[in-house]
Enzyme design. Sequence first.
Site, PDB file in Angstrom:
ATOM      1  N   THR A  31      -1.748  11.460  -0.195  1.00 26.25           N
ATOM      2  CA  THR A  31      -1.768  11.911  -1.592  1.00 26.25           C
ATOM      3  C   THR A  31      -3.064  12.678  -1.857  1.00 26.25           C
ATOM      4  O   THR A  31      -3.056  13.738  -2.490  1.00 26.25           O
ATOM      5  CB  THR A  31      -1.651  10.698  -2.549  1.00 26.25           C
ATOM      6  OG1 THR A  31      -0.654   9.798  -2.042  1.00 26.25           O
ATOM      7  CG2 THR A  31      -1.267  11.139  -3.951  1.00 26.25           C
ATOM      8  N   GLY A  82      -5.931   7.584  -3.630  1.00 24.30           N
ATOM      9  CA  GLY A  82      -4.593   7.008  -3.658  1.00 24.30           C
ATOM     10  C   GLY A  82      -4.658   5.491  -3.549  1.00 24.30           C
ATOM     11  O   GLY A  82      -5.731   4.889  -3.674  1.00 24.30           O
ATOM     12  N   ALA A  83      -3.497   4.857  -3.329  1.00 27.32           N
ATOM     13  CA  ALA A  83      -3.453   3.403  -3.140  1.00 27.32           C
ATOM     14  C   ALA A  83      -2.154   3.045  -2.435  1.00 27.32           C
ATOM     15  O   ALA A  83      -1.210   3.837  -2.406  1.00 27.32           O
ATOM     16  CB  ALA A  83      -3.528   2.684  -4.483  1.00 27.32           C
ATOM     17  N   GLY A  95      -6.440   0.745   1.781  1.00 28.50           N
ATOM     18  CA  GLY A  95      -6.901   0.557   3.152  1.00 28.50           C
ATOM     19  C   GLY A  95      -5.835   0.775   4.194  1.00 28.50           C
ATOM     20  O   GLY A  95      -6.072   0.560   5.382  1.00 28.50           O
ATOM     21  N   GLY A  97      -5.019   3.431   5.289  1.00 28.50           N
ATOM     22  CA  GLY A  97      -5.588   4.447   6.183  1.00 28.50           C
ATOM     23  C   GLY A  97      -6.915   4.009   6.791  1.00 28.50           C
ATOM     24  O   GLY A  97      -7.634   4.831   7.372  1.00 28.50           O
ATOM     25  N   GLU A 103     -14.248   3.821   0.650  1.00 30.14           N
ATOM     26  CA  GLU A 103     -13.534   4.036  -0.619  1.00 30.14           C
ATOM     27  C   GLU A 103     -14.082   3.104  -1.702  1.00 30.14           C
ATOM     28  O   GLU A 103     -14.290   3.508  -2.849  1.00 30.14           O
ATOM     29  CB  GLU A 103     -12.033   3.801  -0.428  1.00 30.14           C
ATOM     30  CG  GLU A 103     -11.379   4.863   0.444  1.00 30.14           C
ATOM     31  CD  GLU A 103      -9.938   4.577   0.806  1.00 30.14           C
ATOM     32  OE1 GLU A 103      -9.240   5.522   1.172  1.00 30.14           O
ATOM     33  OE2 GLU A 103      -9.505   3.412   0.733  1.00 30.14           O
ATOM     34  N   LYS A 121       4.757   2.771  -5.272  1.00 29.29           N
ATOM     35  CA  LYS A 121       3.559   1.936  -5.062  1.00 29.29           C
ATOM     36  C   LYS A 121       3.367   0.906  -6.185  1.00 29.29           C
ATOM     37  O   LYS A 121       2.489   0.055  -6.097  1.00 29.29           O
ATOM     38  CB  LYS A 121       2.313   2.822  -4.997  1.00 29.29           C
ATOM     39  CG  LYS A 121       2.387   3.995  -4.014  1.00 29.29           C
ATOM     40  CD  LYS A 121       1.964   3.591  -2.649  1.00 29.29           C
ATOM     41  CE  LYS A 121       1.894   4.699  -1.630  1.00 29.29           C
ATOM     42  NZ  LYS A 121       0.876   5.683  -1.819  1.00 29.29           N
TER      43      LYS A 121
HETATM   44  C1  5RP Z   1      -6.665   4.821   2.776  1.00 29.65           C
HETATM   45  C2  5RP Z   1      -6.059   4.422   1.485  1.00 29.65           C
HETATM   46  C3  5RP Z   1      -5.018   5.317   0.901  1.00 29.65           C
HETATM   47  O1  5RP Z   1      -5.403   5.678  -0.377  1.00 29.65           O
HETATM   48  C4  5RP Z   1      -3.702   4.581   0.849  1.00 29.65           C
HETATM   49  O2  5RP Z   1      -3.381   4.118   2.149  1.00 29.65           O
HETATM   50  C5  5RP Z   1      -2.578   5.483   0.324  1.00 29.65           C
HETATM   51  O3  5RP Z   1      -2.305   6.489   1.233  1.00 29.65           O
HETATM   52  P1  5RP Z   1      -1.180   7.571   0.994  1.00 29.65           P
HETATM   53  O4  5RP Z   1      -1.643   8.444  -0.114  1.00 29.65           O
HETATM   54  O5  5RP Z   1      -1.075   8.289   2.315  1.00 29.65           O
HETATM   55  O6  5RP Z   1       0.098   6.843   0.647  1.00 29.65           O
HETATM   56  O7  5RP Z   1      -6.374   3.427   0.899  1.00 29.65           O
HETATM   57  O8  5RP Z   1      -7.540   3.844   3.268  1.00 29.65           O
END
Ligand code: 5RP
Length: 218
Positions: A31, A82-83, A95, A97, A103, A121
């Site tokens: 995101t 993002g989350a 987390g 990612g 973060e 989400k």
């Molecule tokens: C990385 C994060 C990201 O914000 C979370 O995993 C959401 O990722 P995406 O936007 O790909 O769904 O916390 O550590």
Amino acid sequence: MSRDEQKKLAAEKALEYVEDGMVVGVGTGSTVAFFIDGLARMKNRIEGAVSSSEQSTRQLESHGIPVFDLNAVGPLKLYVDGADECDPYNRLIKGGGAALTREKIIAQASDRFICIIDAAKQVEHLGEFPVPVEVIPMARSLVARAIAKMDGHPIWRENVVTDNGNWILDVHHWRIADPVGLEAKLNQIPGVVTCGLFAARGADEVIIGGKVRPIRRP
Ligand code: 5RP
């Protein structure tokens, strides 16, 4: 609308919060990747960014956006990230990612934390998504045993080393009644760098698709 379309819309909406001359705090993930692409269009209006991961740094730099060390710029006005899960009180699990520690540092250093997500989400209670915990490698089993005593089921995310040189335990099957209390408890286990619960300092605003979602007050 697809999840990617929702993510892109949320990212575009978050660009409206960026002011001229700002150093923008930038999160990590798919995101946020849309947000960085949008930021590139206005790169001449901002001073630069503070990045939460090597991945975001590479993308920012590929667009010619200067990336600063947080220590060099001090408190930030805006952080966009993002989350993985978001409850009605804007408390988050992050987390997925593996960038949770940086973060959390940037979220804490920022006046305003805008969280950008797609509708999938949203949850009533956090815990369906496993809670990531960044650990110092030598403490992996010690922390895993402590978490098991707290009724969590930690699984080592093998082959993943964080940008800080640490490891990740993903804690499954937790139905989290008290996210603030659990965040504090996890962070006190020796060897834990930080956990992916962003409850004590959640998001100030959550954007889903192109709209700011109203927060539920306790
Ligand atoms: C990385 C994060 C990201 O914000 C979370 O995993 C959401 O990722 P995406 O936007 O790909 O769904 O916390 O550590």
